[in-house]
Motif scaffolding. Structure first.
Motif, PDB file in Angstrom:
ATOM      1  N   GLY A 174       3.842  11.965   0.563  1.00 44.24           N
ATOM      2  CA  GLY A 174       4.420  13.211   0.080  1.00 44.24           C
ATOM      3  C   GLY A 174       5.894  13.013  -0.185  1.00 44.24           C
ATOM      4  N   THR A 175       6.406  13.693  -1.186  1.00 42.00           N
ATOM      5  CA  THR A 175       7.810  13.542  -1.528  1.00 42.00           C
ATOM      6  C   THR A 175       8.445  14.905  -1.762  1.00 42.00           C
ATOM      7  N   PHE A 176       9.509  15.169  -1.029  1.00 43.92           N
ATOM      8  CA  PHE A 176      10.361  16.325  -1.277  1.00 43.92           C
ATOM      9  C   PHE A 176      11.557  15.817  -2.074  1.00 43.92           C
ATOM     10  N   SER A 177      11.686  16.220  -3.332  1.00 43.69           N
ATOM     11  CA  SER A 177      12.821  15.794  -4.160  1.00 43.69           C
ATOM     12  C   SER A 177      13.839  16.921  -4.216  1.00 43.69           C
ATOM     13  N   PHE A 178      15.033  16.667  -3.702  1.00 41.24           N
ATOM     14  CA  PHE A 178      16.135  17.620  -3.757  1.00 41.24           C
ATOM     15  C   PHE A 178      16.939  17.304  -5.012  1.00 41.24           C
ATOM     16  N   CYS A 179      17.065  18.282  -5.909  1.00 36.97           N
ATOM     17  CA  CYS A 179      17.657  18.072  -7.217  1.00 36.97           C
ATOM     18  C   CYS A 179      18.849  18.998  -7.429  1.00 36.97           C
ATOM     19  N   SER A 180      19.764  18.549  -8.271  1.00 34.46           N
ATOM     20  CA  SER A 180      20.936  19.343  -8.622  1.00 34.46           C
ATOM     21  C   SER A 180      20.749  19.951 -10.002  1.00 34.46           C
ATOM     22  N   SER A 181      21.113  21.228 -10.144  1.00 36.69           N
ATOM     23  CA  SER A 181      21.014  21.863 -11.454  1.00 36.69           C
ATOM     24  C   SER A 181      22.177  21.476 -12.357  1.00 36.69           C
ATOM     25  N   SER A 182      23.265  20.969 -11.784  1.00 35.91           N
ATOM     26  CA  SER A 182      24.425  20.639 -12.609  1.00 35.91           C
ATOM     27  C   SER A 182      24.527  19.166 -12.983  1.00 35.91           C
ATOM     28  N   ILE A 183      23.926  18.278 -12.215  1.00 37.06           N
ATOM     29  CA  ILE A 183      23.977  16.853 -12.547  1.00 37.06           C
ATOM     30  C   ILE A 183      22.537  16.357 -12.685  1.00 37.06           C
ATOM     31  N   LEU A 184      22.057  16.268 -13.917  1.00 35.45           N
ATOM     32  CA  LEU A 184      20.685  15.820 -14.144  1.00 35.45           C
ATOM     33  C   LEU A 184      20.538  14.363 -13.751  1.00 35.45           C
ATOM     34  N   ASP A 201      20.482  13.180 -10.728  1.00 36.02           N
ATOM     35  CA  ASP A 201      20.956  12.930  -9.363  1.00 36.02           C
ATOM     36  C   ASP A 201      19.995  13.633  -8.411  1.00 36.02           C
ATOM     37  N   PHE A 202      19.445  12.908  -7.474  1.00 35.04           N
ATOM     38  CA  PHE A 202      18.459  13.477  -6.552  1.00 35.04           C
ATOM     39  C   PHE A 202      18.492  12.725  -5.235  1.00 35.04           C
ATOM     40  N   ARG A 203      17.888  13.324  -4.228  1.00 36.75           N
ATOM     41  CA  ARG A 203      17.569  12.670  -2.964  1.00 36.75           C
ATOM     42  C   ARG A 203      16.115  13.030  -2.699  1.00 36.75           C
ATOM     43  N   SER A 204      15.298  12.050  -2.455  1.00 34.48           N
ATOM     44  CA  SER A 204      13.884  12.280  -2.188  1.00 34.48           C
ATOM     45  C   SER A 204      13.555  11.864  -0.767  1.00 34.48           C
ATOM     46  N   VAL A 205      12.917  12.773  -0.046  1.00 34.93           N
ATOM     47  CA  VAL A 205      12.419  12.476   1.291  1.00 34.93           C
ATOM     48  C   VAL A 205      10.953  12.110   1.119  1.00 34.93           C
ATOM     49  N   VAL A 206      10.639  10.857   1.382  1.00 36.19           N
ATOM     50  CA  VAL A 206       9.278  10.348   1.194  1.00 36.19           C
ATOM     51  C   VAL A 206       8.594  10.279   2.552  1.00 36.19           C
ATOM     52  N   ILE A 207       7.422  10.918   2.636  1.00 35.38           N
ATOM     53  CA  ILE A 207       6.663  10.968   3.883  1.00 35.38           C
ATOM     54  C   ILE A 207       5.424  10.103   3.724  1.00 35.38           C
ATOM     55  N   ALA A 208       5.310   9.070   4.526  1.00 30.90           N
ATOM     56  CA  ALA A 208       4.121   8.207   4.491  1.00 30.90           C
ATOM     57  C   ALA A 208       2.978   8.903   5.220  1.00 30.90           C
TER      58      ALA A 208
END
Length: 180
Positions: free
Chosen positions: A135-145, A147-154
C-alpha cells in the motif's frame, strides 16, 4: 560645530532596492523549502502512526486501526484499538492511542482504494492488504507538481518513505498530478 550623522535618502533607497532584489530571488526557493518540509513532516506523521499501530497490535494481540477523520485523510487520522466489535470504526469506550492533525491546505493524499477510510494491523502485525502487493500513501503538493513523499507499506507491515528525489517513479508522480 556638531556634525549631524545619518543616512541620506539615496543611501536608504539603495538599501531598499538591494533588499527587494534579494527577496525576489530568494523567496521562491524558500517557499519550495517550506513545502518540501511539510511533505516530509506529513509522511513522517503517517509512518509514526503506522509504526505505533503495528507495535500495539503485536503487544496487545488485537486489531489496531488507523482511520481518517471525517472521510478524508487530509483531515488527519486517529490510531485506536478496535476492542469491542471488530467493525474498524471508533466506538465509545475504545482506546485512542494517538490523534494526528489535518494536513496543510496545499497538500493532498493519494491512496489505494483498499485504504480509503482505514488501515489496520492484525494481532500478527500484518496489514490489511485486500490483494495489494503493498500500500502506498502519496503525499502531494498542489503548488509543486512532481514533488511527493510516499509512505510504502509492505504486506508484512513494515513501512518506508520514498520521495521524488530518492525514487522518481512515474506512477507516484502521475498520482500526485491527478490529485490536483
Amino acid at each position: 560645530m556638531n556634525a549631524v550623522k545619518g543616512f541620506t535618502l539615496t543611501e536608504l533607497l539603495m538599501v531598499l532596492i538591494i533588499i527587494s532584489v534579494t527577496l525576489a530571488i530568494g523567496l521562491p526557493n524558500f517557499q519550495s523549502l517550506i513545502i518540501s518540509s511539510r511533505l516530509t513532516s506529513s509522511a513522517n506523521a503517517m509512518v509514526s502512526a503506522l509504526q505505533l499501530a503495528r507495535f500495539e497490535a503485536l503487544k496487545q494481540q488485537k486489531n489496531v486501526i488507523i482511520a481518517n477523520k471525517n472521510g478524508q485523510w487530509e483531515n488527519g487520522w486517529i490510531v485506536f484499538i478496535d476492542e469491542k466489535n471488530q467493525n474498524n470504526q471508533l466506538d465509545d469506550g475504545e482506546s485512542v492511542l494517538a490523534n494526528f492533525d489535518s494536513l496543510n491546505a496545499n497538500l493532498a493524499v493519494q491512496i489505494p482504494t483498499a485504504y480509503k477510510n482505514y488501515v489496520y494491523y492484525d494481532k500478527y502485525g500484518r496489514i490489511n492488504s485486500e490483494g495489494l502487493d503493498n500500500g502506498t500513501f502519496s503525499f502531494c503538493s498542489s503548488s509543486i507538481l512532481g514533488d511527493f513523499r510516499s509512505v510504502v507499506i509492505a504486506l508484512t507491515g513494515r513501512v518506508h518513505i520514498e520521495s521524488s528525489t530518492t525514487k522518481p517513479a512515474a506512477k507516484y508522480e502521475t498520482n500526485c498530478k491527478e490529485s490536483k
